[in-house]
Design a protein around this motif. Structure first.
Motif, PDB file in Angstrom:
ATOM      1  N   LEU A  74       0.699  -1.610  -0.036  1.00 17.70           N
ATOM      2  CA  LEU A  74       0.040  -0.257  -0.203  1.00 17.70           C
ATOM      3  C   LEU A  74       1.074   1.453  -0.030  1.00 17.70           C
ATOM      4  N   ALA A  75       1.930   1.199   0.611  1.00 20.70           N
ATOM      5  CA  ALA A  75       2.968   2.752   0.555  1.00 20.70           C
ATOM      6  C   ALA A  75       3.124   2.829  -0.265  1.00 20.70           C
ATOM      7  N   ARG A  76       3.401   1.716  -1.832  1.00 23.75           N
ATOM      8  CA  ARG A  76       4.153   2.443  -3.161  1.00 23.75           C
ATOM      9  C   ARG A  76       2.788   3.058  -3.602  1.00 23.75           C
ATOM     10  N   GLY A  77       1.442   2.898  -2.702  1.00 20.54           N
ATOM     11  CA  GLY A  77       0.437   3.958  -3.912  1.00 20.54           C
ATOM     12  C   GLY A  77       0.010   3.180  -5.596  1.00 20.54           C
ATOM     13  N   THR A  78       0.007   2.427  -5.113  1.00 20.85           N
ATOM     14  CA  THR A  78       0.062   2.344  -6.804  1.00 20.85           C
ATOM     15  C   THR A  78      -1.533   0.986  -6.709  1.00 20.85           C
ATOM     16  N   MET A  79      -1.571   0.590  -5.333  1.00 17.40           N
ATOM     17  CA  MET A  79      -2.954   0.130  -5.729  1.00 17.40           C
ATOM     18  C   MET A  79      -3.697   0.141  -4.571  1.00 17.40           C
ATOM     19  N   THR A  80      -4.669  -0.104  -4.836  1.00 20.54           N
ATOM     20  CA  THR A  80      -6.361   0.180  -3.030  1.00 20.54           C
ATOM     21  C   THR A  80      -5.936  -1.457  -1.984  1.00 20.54           C
ATOM     22  N   PRO A  81      -6.411  -1.006  -1.419  1.00 23.59           N
ATOM     23  CA  PRO A  81      -7.035  -2.181  -0.147  1.00 23.59           C
ATOM     24  C   PRO A  81      -7.691  -3.189  -1.357  1.00 23.59           C
ATOM     25  N   SER A  82      -8.600  -3.349  -1.817  1.00 26.57           N
ATOM     26  CA  SER A  82      -9.795  -3.555  -2.566  1.00 26.57           C
ATOM     27  C   SER A  82      -8.530  -4.573  -3.279  1.00 26.57           C
ATOM     28  N   GLN A  83      -7.335  -4.202  -3.937  1.00 30.57           N
ATOM     29  CA  GLN A  83      -7.468  -4.327  -5.545  1.00 30.57           C
ATOM     30  C   GLN A  83      -6.327  -5.323  -5.291  1.00 30.57           C
ATOM     31  N   PHE A  84      -5.535  -4.753  -3.554  1.00 28.70           N
ATOM     32  CA  PHE A  84      -4.434  -5.696  -3.345  1.00 28.70           C
ATOM     33  C   PHE A  84      -5.182  -7.364  -2.634  1.00 28.70           C
ATOM     34  N   GLU A  85      -6.200  -7.150  -2.535  1.00 29.29           N
ATOM     35  CA  GLU A  85      -7.061  -8.397  -1.518  1.00 29.29           C
ATOM     36  C   GLU A  85      -7.181  -9.670  -3.000  1.00 29.29           C
ATOM     37  N   ALA A  86      -7.476  -8.374  -3.730  1.00 26.48           N
ATOM     38  CA  ALA A  86      -7.915  -9.072  -4.892  1.00 26.48           C
ATOM     39  C   ALA A  86      -6.692  -9.926  -5.656  1.00 26.48           C
ATOM     40  N   ILE A  87      -5.375  -9.413  -6.041  1.00 26.74           N
ATOM     41  CA  ILE A  87      -4.821  -9.992  -6.392  1.00 26.74           C
ATOM     42  C   ILE A  87      -3.955 -10.826  -4.797  1.00 26.74           C
ATOM     43  N   LEU A  88      -4.266 -11.096  -4.141  1.00 23.78           N
ATOM     44  CA  LEU A  88      -3.922 -11.648  -3.201  1.00 23.78           C
ATOM     45  C   LEU A  88      -4.672 -13.125  -2.768  1.00 23.78           C
ATOM     46  N   ALA A  89      -5.985 -13.030  -3.271  1.00 30.62           N
ATOM     47  CA  ALA A  89      -7.083 -14.234  -2.932  1.00 30.62           C
ATOM     48  C   ALA A  89      -6.907 -14.883  -4.104  1.00 30.62           C
ATOM     49  N   LYS A  90      -6.031 -14.442  -5.456  1.00 33.86           N
ATOM     50  CA  LYS A  90      -5.868 -15.242  -6.851  1.00 33.86           C
ATOM     51  C   LYS A  90      -4.633 -15.854  -6.191  1.00 33.86           C
ATOM     52  N   GLN A  91      -4.053 -16.095  -5.163  1.00 34.58           N
ATOM     53  CA  GLN A  91      -2.265 -16.388  -5.242  1.00 34.58           C
ATOM     54  C   GLN A  91      -2.180 -17.293  -4.045  1.00 34.58           C
ATOM     55  N   MET A  92      -1.441 -18.182  -4.618  1.00 29.58           N
ATOM     56  CA  MET A  92      -1.895 -19.532  -3.527  1.00 29.58           C
ATOM     57  C   MET A  92      -1.225 -18.651  -2.264  1.00 29.58           C
ATOM     58  N   PRO A  93      -1.621 -19.450  -1.045  1.00 28.82           N
ATOM     59  CA  PRO A  93      -1.387 -19.097   0.723  1.00 28.82           C
ATOM     60  C   PRO A  93       0.225 -19.250   0.585  1.00 28.82           C
ATOM     61  N   ASN A  94       0.375 -17.489   1.451  1.00 27.90           N
ATOM     62  CA  ASN A  94       2.438 -17.950   1.716  1.00 27.90           C
ATOM     63  C   ASN A  94       3.035 -18.827   1.852  1.00 27.90           C
ATOM     64  N   ASP A  95       1.921 -19.817   2.867  1.00 24.10           N
ATOM     65  CA  ASP A  95       2.809 -20.831   4.024  1.00 24.10           C
ATOM     66  C   ASP A  95       2.509 -21.802   3.204  1.00 24.10           C
ATOM     67  N   GLU A  96       1.553 -22.498   2.204  1.00 27.06           N
ATOM     68  CA  GLU A  96       1.556 -23.417   0.775  1.00 27.06           C
ATOM     69  C   GLU A  96       3.384 -22.878   0.322  1.00 27.06           C
ATOM     70  N   LYS A  97       3.289 -21.907  -0.387  1.00 26.60           N
ATOM     71  CA  LYS A  97       3.817 -21.472  -1.225  1.00 26.60           C
ATOM     72  C   LYS A  97       5.338 -21.748   0.029  1.00 26.60           C
ATOM     73  N   CYS A  98       5.638 -21.551   0.801  1.00 24.14           N
ATOM     74  CA  CYS A  98       7.477 -21.448   1.457  1.00 24.14           C
ATOM     75  C   CYS A  98       6.932 -22.890   1.994  1.00 24.14           C
ATOM     76  N   ALA A  99       6.103 -23.756   2.145  1.00 26.50           N
ATOM     77  CA  ALA A  99       6.372 -24.840   3.019  1.00 26.50           C
ATOM     78  C   ALA A  99       6.715 -25.905   1.620  1.00 26.50           C
ATOM     79  N   ARG A 100       6.309 -25.982  -0.074  1.00 25.57           N
ATOM     80  CA  ARG A 100       6.608 -26.349  -0.921  1.00 25.57           C
ATOM     81  C   ARG A 100       8.734 -26.258  -1.924  1.00 25.57           C
ATOM     82  N   ALA A 101       8.654 -24.374  -1.368  1.00 30.66           N
ATOM     83  CA  ALA A 101       9.607 -24.750  -1.518  1.00 30.66           C
ATOM     84  C   ALA A 101      11.331 -24.721  -0.624  1.00 30.66           C
TER      85      ALA A 101
END
Ligand code: COD
Ligand code: ATP
Length: 196
Positions: free
Chosen positions: A139-166
């Motif tokens: 949000l500090a970058r000022g290029t996305m609103t909180p809801s745009q950020f949430e929408a992108i986040l919702a499309k991504q695999m959860p962070n815990d799962e990514k870390c567990a697979r790496a």
């Protein structure tokens, strides 16, 4: 040549970490940067977008601001955008790999696990930081609103799962700490290459 996939959720520090790999002599390819080239004047995405999303074309290039408005109004638009963009990104990556000569090639790919690209890597590193810091940085970058950020986040695999697979998890709390973790990863891979 060792192929290291570098991934992590939005704003977790992929680009910053990728630069640290480059500083240690790795060749780096950045999927987001490839998208920027494809969207810009003369880029390969301009023609397909002018048919599929004509309102997103501004001065001969694809406007990311307008794309974000389109996605906000119609959540299925992102899938259509991906169908245009991902094959072009894949061509760009293939051309880069053909020309690369470094011992370690780092492929910075936000959606590496989501697209199954991890299967083509020799190893995967995932960057991570606490969710509150992640959100604050984006949000500090000022290029996305909180809801745009949430929408992108919702499309991504959860962070815990990514870390567990790496194979490697790299923490991005501080630049010095991250640089130290990156040099351990590079040293380990270089050792495996010389031992082989
Ligand atoms: C949604 C768009 C317009 C946002 O543009 P903006 O300049 O604000 O952000 P930027 O491109 O730097 O992306 C920021 C981060 O969002 C995440 N992200 C981007 N696209 C996607 C997607 N399709 N699915 C999930 N996360 C995504 C990534 O973590 C990325 O690093 C842009 O990302 C886009 O056109 N995405 C579609 C192409 C794509 O899938 N790119 C992902 C890498 S191939
Ligand atoms: N190791 C670190 N220590 C401190 N700050 C960091 C670190 N890594 C990244 N940051 C900060 O976090 C923010 C996001 O970093 P960066 O742009 O590298 O993330 P990204 O994962 O590439 O983002 P995106 O997914 O949106 O493309 C930036 O403001 C950057 O300065």
């Amino acid at each position: 040549m060792f192929l290291l996939g570098l991934t992590g959720s939005i704003g977790m520090g992929k680009s910053t970490t990728a630069q640290m790999f480059a500083d240690l002599g790795c060749a780096v390819w950045d999927a987001d940067a490839a998208v920027h080239r494809l969207y810009s004047v003369g880029g390969a995405a301009v023609a397909p977008f002018s048919s599929a999303f004509p309102t997103a074309l501004v001065d001969g290039e694809v406007s990311r601001a307008i794309l974000k408005e389109i996605i906000a109004a119609d959540p299925t638009a992102l899938r259509q955008i991906e169908q245009i963009v991902h094959p072009l990104v894949s061509q760009d990556r293939t051309a880069f790999l053909k020309a690369a000569t470094a011992d370690i090639v780092v492929l910075d790919i936000p959606l590496l696990f989501e697209t199954g690209g991890d299967a083509r890597m020799d190893a995967v590193a995932c960057v991570t930081v606490d969710a509150e810091i992640q959100q604050a940085r984006v949000l500090a970058r000022g290029t996305m609103t909180p809801s745009q950020f949430e929408a992108i986040l919702a499309k991504q695999m959860p962070n815990d799962e990514k870390c567990a697979r790496a194979d490697y998890v790299i923490h991005t709390d501080s630049l010095e700490g991250t640089r130290a973790e990156v040099s351990v990863v590079v040293a380990e891979i270089r050792k495996s290459l010389t031992d082989a």
